[in-house]
Design a protein around this motif. Structure first.
Motif, mmCIF file in Angstrom:
data_model
loop_
_atom_site.group_PDB
_atom_site.id
_atom_site.type_symbol
_atom_site.label_atom_id
_atom_site.label_comp_id
_atom_site.label_asym_id
_atom_site.label_seq_id
_atom_site.Cartn_x
_atom_site.Cartn_y
_atom_site.Cartn_z
ATOM 1 N N SER A 39 -10.095 0.969 -37.648
ATOM 2 C CA SER A 39 -10.908 2.189 -37.606
ATOM 3 C C SER A 39 -10.111 3.432 -37.977
ATOM 4 C CB SER A 39 -11.475 2.368 -36.198
ATOM 5 O OG SER A 39 -10.418 2.465 -35.272
ATOM 6 N N TYR A 40 -8.797 3.312 -37.919
ATOM 7 C CA TYR A 40 -7.923 4.470 -38.163
ATOM 8 C C TYR A 40 -8.175 5.090 -39.528
ATOM 9 C CZ TYR A 40 -3.318 6.776 -38.702
ATOM 10 O OH TYR A 40 -2.297 7.652 -38.915
ATOM 11 N N THR A 41 -8.356 4.259 -40.550
ATOM 12 C CA THR A 41 -8.551 4.786 -41.903
ATOM 13 C C THR A 41 -9.940 4.484 -42.442
ATOM 14 O OG1 THR A 41 -7.580 2.740 -42.746
ATOM 15 C CG2 THR A 41 -6.134 4.649 -42.618
ATOM 16 N N ARG A 42 -10.799 3.890 -41.603
ATOM 17 C CA ARG A 42 -12.102 3.453 -42.117
ATOM 18 C C ARG A 42 -12.967 4.628 -42.543
ATOM 19 N NH1 ARG A 42 -14.868 0.045 -38.065
ATOM 20 N NH2 ARG A 42 -13.701 -1.685 -38.927
ATOM 21 N N MET A 43 -13.501 4.494 -43.749
ATOM 22 C CA MET A 43 -14.440 5.497 -44.255
ATOM 23 C C MET A 43 -15.789 4.814 -44.426
ATOM 24 S SD MET A 43 -12.191 7.729 -46.917
ATOM 25 C CE MET A 43 -11.634 6.383 -47.928
ATOM 26 N N PRO A 44 -16.844 5.595 -44.585
ATOM 27 C CA PRO A 44 -18.173 4.975 -44.647
ATOM 28 C C PRO A 44 -18.293 3.926 -45.749
ATOM 29 C CG PRO A 44 -18.374 7.330 -44.379
ATOM 30 C CD PRO A 44 -16.921 7.066 -44.592
ATOM 31 N N MET A 45 -17.708 4.206 -46.911
ATOM 32 C CA MET A 45 -17.909 3.301 -48.038
ATOM 33 C C MET A 45 -16.846 2.216 -48.124
ATOM 34 S SD MET A 45 -20.628 4.530 -49.087
ATOM 35 C CE MET A 45 -21.582 6.020 -49.350
ATOM 36 N N GLU A 46 -15.643 2.529 -47.701
ATOM 37 C CA GLU A 46 -14.593 1.511 -47.785
ATOM 38 C C GLU A 46 -13.431 1.879 -46.879
ATOM 39 O OE1 GLU A 46 -12.789 1.064 -51.563
ATOM 40 O OE2 GLU A 46 -12.103 3.122 -51.674
ATOM 41 N N GLU A 94 -3.798 1.100 -52.623
ATOM 42 C CA GLU A 94 -4.286 1.703 -51.395
ATOM 43 C C GLU A 94 -5.391 2.702 -51.642
ATOM 44 O OE1 GLU A 94 -1.845 2.935 -48.193
ATOM 45 O OE2 GLU A 94 -1.849 0.840 -47.629
ATOM 46 N N TYR A 95 -5.873 2.745 -52.856
ATOM 47 C CA TYR A 95 -6.999 3.641 -53.055
ATOM 48 C C TYR A 95 -8.064 2.948 -53.857
ATOM 49 C CZ TYR A 95 -9.790 7.728 -53.376
ATOM 50 O OH TYR A 95 -10.832 8.607 -53.248
ATOM 51 N N ARG A 135 -3.387 9.878 -40.785
ATOM 52 C CA ARG A 135 -4.072 8.724 -41.392
ATOM 53 C C ARG A 135 -4.303 8.813 -42.883
ATOM 54 N NH1 ARG A 135 -7.798 8.536 -37.291
ATOM 55 N NH2 ARG A 135 -6.382 10.039 -36.419
ATOM 56 N N ASP A 179 -3.773 7.764 -31.527
ATOM 57 C CA ASP A 179 -4.430 6.790 -32.392
ATOM 58 C C ASP A 179 -3.326 5.917 -32.974
ATOM 59 O OD1 ASP A 179 -6.361 5.441 -33.744
ATOM 60 O OD2 ASP A 179 -7.199 7.162 -34.769
ATOM 61 N N VAL A 181 -20.482 16.681 -31.666
ATOM 62 C CA VAL A 181 -20.529 15.493 -32.525
ATOM 63 C C VAL A 181 -19.166 15.247 -33.152
ATOM 64 C CG1 VAL A 181 -21.645 14.374 -34.485
ATOM 65 C CG2 VAL A 181 -22.968 15.881 -33.005
ATOM 66 N N GLY A 182 -18.590 16.291 -33.727
ATOM 67 C CA GLY A 182 -17.252 16.141 -34.276
ATOM 68 C C GLY A 182 -17.062 16.883 -35.576
ATOM 69 N N LYS A 213 -8.636 13.735 -39.863
ATOM 70 C CA LYS A 213 -9.035 14.342 -38.593
ATOM 71 C C LYS A 213 -8.568 15.788 -38.542
ATOM 72 C CE LYS A 213 -11.338 11.160 -36.407
ATOM 73 N NZ LYS A 213 -12.602 11.352 -35.710
ATOM 74 N N PRO A 227 -9.213 1.809 -46.905
ATOM 75 C CA PRO A 227 -8.010 1.511 -47.679
ATOM 76 C C PRO A 227 -7.053 0.549 -46.956
ATOM 77 C CG PRO A 227 -7.978 3.770 -46.883
ATOM 78 C CD PRO A 227 -9.331 3.232 -46.574
ATOM 79 N N ARG A 228 -7.179 0.428 -45.648
ATOM 80 C CA ARG A 228 -6.294 -0.506 -44.927
ATOM 81 C C ARG A 228 -7.109 -1.435 -44.036
ATOM 82 N NH1 ARG A 228 -2.792 4.166 -42.994
ATOM 83 N NH2 ARG A 228 -2.266 5.098 -44.983
ATOM 84 N N LYS A 240 -9.897 10.779 -48.232
ATOM 85 C CA LYS A 240 -9.456 9.802 -47.244
ATOM 86 C C LYS A 240 -10.033 10.219 -45.909
ATOM 87 C CE LYS A 240 -6.224 7.067 -49.122
ATOM 88 N NZ LYS A 240 -5.986 5.666 -48.820
ATOM 89 N N ARG A 241 -10.030 9.291 -44.990
ATOM 90 C CA ARG A 241 -10.426 9.687 -43.651
ATOM 91 C C ARG A 241 -9.413 10.687 -43.126
ATOM 92 N NH1 ARG A 241 -13.362 6.747 -39.313
ATOM 93 N NH2 ARG A 241 -12.931 7.905 -37.406
ATOM 94 N N ARG A 278 -1.830 -4.671 -44.672
ATOM 95 C CA ARG A 278 -1.700 -3.293 -45.151
ATOM 96 C C ARG A 278 -1.320 -2.355 -43.998
ATOM 97 N NH1 ARG A 278 -4.037 -2.597 -50.238
ATOM 98 N NH2 ARG A 278 -5.475 -4.237 -50.850
ATOM 99 N N ASP A 331 -6.234 11.111 -32.817
ATOM 100 C CA ASP A 331 -7.639 11.145 -33.190
ATOM 101 C C ASP A 331 -8.256 12.373 -32.524
ATOM 102 O OD1 ASP A 331 -10.029 10.363 -34.229
ATOM 103 O OD2 ASP A 331 -10.417 8.779 -32.777
ATOM 104 N N ILE A 332 -9.286 12.932 -33.130
ATOM 105 C CA ILE A 332 -9.983 14.075 -32.519
ATOM 106 C C ILE A 332 -11.442 13.679 -32.325
ATOM 107 C CG2 ILE A 332 -10.674 16.483 -32.795
ATOM 108 C CD1 ILE A 332 -8.235 16.912 -34.559
ATOM 109 N N ASN A 333 -11.960 13.894 -31.158
ATOM 110 C CA ASN A 333 -13.352 13.542 -30.900
ATOM 111 C C ASN A 333 -14.039 14.590 -30.027
ATOM 112 O OD1 ASN A 333 -14.226 10.982 -32.119
ATOM 113 N ND2 ASN A 333 -12.392 10.201 -31.104
ATOM 114 N N VAL A 335 -23.505 9.812 -44.476
ATOM 115 C CA VAL A 335 -22.913 8.473 -44.375
ATOM 116 C C VAL A 335 -22.445 8.140 -42.960
ATOM 117 C CG1 VAL A 335 -22.174 8.129 -46.763
ATOM 118 C CG2 VAL A 335 -20.752 9.482 -45.201
#
Lengths: 291, 346
Positions: free
Chosen positions: B276-283, A290-291, A263, B270, A68-69, A255, B285-286, A252-253, B291, B253-255, A92
């Motif tokens: 999608s690079y910085t996308r998080m579930p809730m928001e 940015e945050y 990122r 990536d 899955v990751g 990896k 930032p870019r 932050k996101r 941006r 990216d790692i998958n 989430v």
């Protein structure tokens, strides 16, 4: 021959440790905190690691479900209680949903601990104000228990925590203990209560404003969703907290978790490598943007 | 040090000698795109058509995608296997801009934590540079203080002086490569004069310039100027090709993938151009395009210098040549308002 010469030349890079290979951990216990948050307790499969593994409050790890990751979680247990480790998981996305499908005994991957940690040395001897929202209590909880296990090193302690609704309050067993502890000023609030809720209603920032802890010889530690962080900093400023008296831990996101994949930067700082713990002074220029 | 030269007709023999001991990688057309790929032990026609690769040599260390580990589930849990990278390679034809770029991203992959996948390939690689005597109009390496005929980041440097390549060696590894061959000739006084001529001519062929002086300071003061970034990014279509082809872009990216009880964790390039690079579930930032464009420009010319004291742009011009909407980073840098705090005009 050529190969030996090259090997010598590149010796400075010749380290065979591969940080991307996770350690295996086994899930011991699962606590359902809210409908979307669970805490997993785990220990390492390798008995040596169980003895050797240490971390500091505020550090994080990459948990992985093979196939899955990986995803990033702070270690939510206290470094002072090293018999097992805990992570709070909010469902989430893909990996967190898979972590929510796990049962006791499941085997998952663990890389870490990564990142910096809360500055306990700076906090020693000071009044502490912990401000948390939602699942943001996870890293704070690690720090709070760390502090409480060395209670005499710190002066007054206030804990201000809130969630959207009573059902969204995490770590209720901890909240009960802290509320019962006379040496702490614990304030729990929810954005909107329900029929059963007897406690305070309102945002965390409002509870903080009303509690008005003194900024003298104090350090505030803030962790929660970005909207809470953004609304809390101005209140702390009004209370007289200087930017370097305010500490937060960011999300932050990520990896890689180790400053390579690129990122998670805020300006020139990488949240994984330079953080996740920052003083407000460090990120002031970027925070609104940015945050 | 300039010691030897090799006749162009002997290049096949020289590469053949090296190819017996390590994998020789040369500029090649793969699926119509020029990149660095394994030599077929025969074809040296690239000497005629090669200017620079489209896909930068970073792909030899950070491939477009690679398996990090494979896993198998059995009754005792998971069994992980990591691929080894122990083959030796010589990359022939690296341009000085790309050689510098590799040295720049070395900092990323070998700081604090060693990146096994990158380093295990990098440490097993010798770089043979090739002076850039026929640059593109979009090249601006001299603005990044790069001489298109010189590099301190290669093991050997070849310069075309007509019938021969003059060879400079810089490292023990480079000398070892030369010692393997018996097709080399001594350089003459005339060759030395000729190489000076070629070098001067090559530098003068780089016509595009951009003043990067104080770009970091200017960008710092512009960071919160939303209007400016919206204007600058207006025509960008977020395709990400500038970042994929940039020799100093390293984001990945790692998958995971798994079918039944077997699977693999892999990583691939990536790009900060993607939502999608910085996308998080809730928001995210870019989320907005401006941006993401700001991130790319500021990373190259502000954040990288802040962290490592060097611009992460080598002036190879790939992003300019490949951009489908003619976005030109040099125009952005050149157009930065001169004084801190000045609002850009519309």
């Amino acid at each position: 021959m050529i190969i030996t010469q090259i090997k010598q030349r590149r010796k400075e890079l010749d380290r065979d440790k591969n940080v991307y290979v996770p350690h295996m951990v086994l899930v011991d216990k699962i606590i359902e905190e809210t409908p979307t948050v669970r805490t997993i307790h785990f220990h390492f499969k390798d008995p040596e690691l169980n003895k050797e593994f240490t971390f500091e409050a505020g550090q994080f790890a990459e948990l992985s479900i093979f196939g899955v990751g990986e995803a990033t979680f702070c270690i939510s247990s206290s470094p002072t209680r090293n018999d097992h480790w805990e992570c709070g998981i909010n469902r989430v996305g893909l990996v967190t949903a898979a972590l929510h499908r796990l049962g006791v005994g499941a085997e998952i991957g663990f890389r870490g601990p990564y990142g910096n940690h809360f500055p306990l040395d700076i906090m020693a001897g000071k009044n502490l104000v912990f401000v948390g929202g939602g699942i943001g209590l996870a890293p704070l909880r690690s720090l709070i228990w760390n502090v409480l296990d060395n209670r005499d090193k710190y002066d007054k302690i206030a804990i201000i925590y809130g969630a959207r609704s009573p059902g969204d309050l995490c770590f209720k067993y901890d909240l009960d203990t802290w509320e019962a502890d006379q040496s702490l000023n614990t304030i729990i609030t929810v954005d909107k209560g329900d029929a059963m809720w007897k406690g305070r209603e309102g945002f965390v920032s409002e509870a903080l404003r009303d509690a008005a802890p003194s900024s003298r010889n104090a350090v505030a530690v803030v962790c929660g969703p970005p909207v809470m962080i953004r609304s809390t900093f101005p209140v702390l400023e009004q209370l007289g907290f200087m930017p370097d008296q305010v500490i937060t831990t960011l999300e932050k996101r990520m990896k890689c978790g180790i400053g390579k994949c690129g990122r998670c930067n805020i300006g020139n700082l990488y949240v994984c490598r330079d953080g996740p713990v920052f003083s407000y002074a460090q990120i002031k220029g970027f925070i609104s943007d940015e945050y | 040090m300039i010691t030897k030269k090799v006749s162009k007709k002997d290049i096949r023999k020289l590469l053949g000698t090296w190819n017996q001991e390590c994998n020789v990688i040369v500029p090649s057309r793969v699926d119509g795109v020029v990149g660095m790929a394994a030599w077929d032990n025969q074809d040296i026609s690239f000497l005629d058509w090669y200017r620079n690769t489209v896909i930068p040599p970073k792909s030899c260390f950070l491939p477009k995608s690679e398996v990090m580990m494979s896993f198998k589930k059995n009754e005792n849990g998971y069994n992980l296997e990591v691929p080894t990278n122990e083959h030796w390679q010589v990359i022939f034809g690296v341009r000085p801009c790309d050689a510098r770029a590799n040295a720049i991203i070395d900092h990323v992959f070998a700081v604090t934590y060693d990146d096994y996948y990158y380093i295990s390939k990098r440490r097993n690689t010798l770089l043979v540079g090739l002076s850039c005597t026929n640059p593109y109009d979009s090249c601006f390496c001299t603005s990044s203080n790069i001489d298109p005929t010189e590099s301190e980041y290669v093991d050997l440097m070849f310069t075309d002086i007509g019938d021969d390549f003059v060879i400079e060696d810089f490292t023990g590894g480079g000398k070892a490569l030369l010692n393997m061959s018996n097709t080399l000739k001594k350089v003459t006084k005339a060759d030395i004069d000729k190489i000076k001529e070629v070098k001067a001519a090559s530098v003068s062929k780089i016509k595009k310039t951009v003043d990067t002086e104080n770009a970091d300071r200017k960008l710092g003061s512009l960071f919160n100027d939303t209007d400016y970034w919206e204007r600058i990014s207006a025509k960008c279509i977020s395709c990400g090709i500038c970042t994929f082809l940039c020799p100093t872009c390293f984001c990945f990216d790692i998958n995971d993938e798994m079918i039944r009880k077997q699977g693999a964790r892999y990583r691939g390039w990536d790009s900060c151009s993607f939502r999608s690079y910085t996308r998080m579930p809730m928001e995210n930032p870019r989320e907005e395009k401006w941006r993401r464009v700001r991130q790319r420009v500021c990373h190259k010319f502000e954040f990288f210098p802040m962290n490592l004291g060097i611009n992460a742009c080598v002036g190879c011009g790939r992003c300019i040549r490949s951009c489908p909407v003619n976005w030109d980073i040099t125009q952005v840098i050149a157009g930065l308002p001169a004084e801190a705090g000045i609002k850009s005009g519309k």
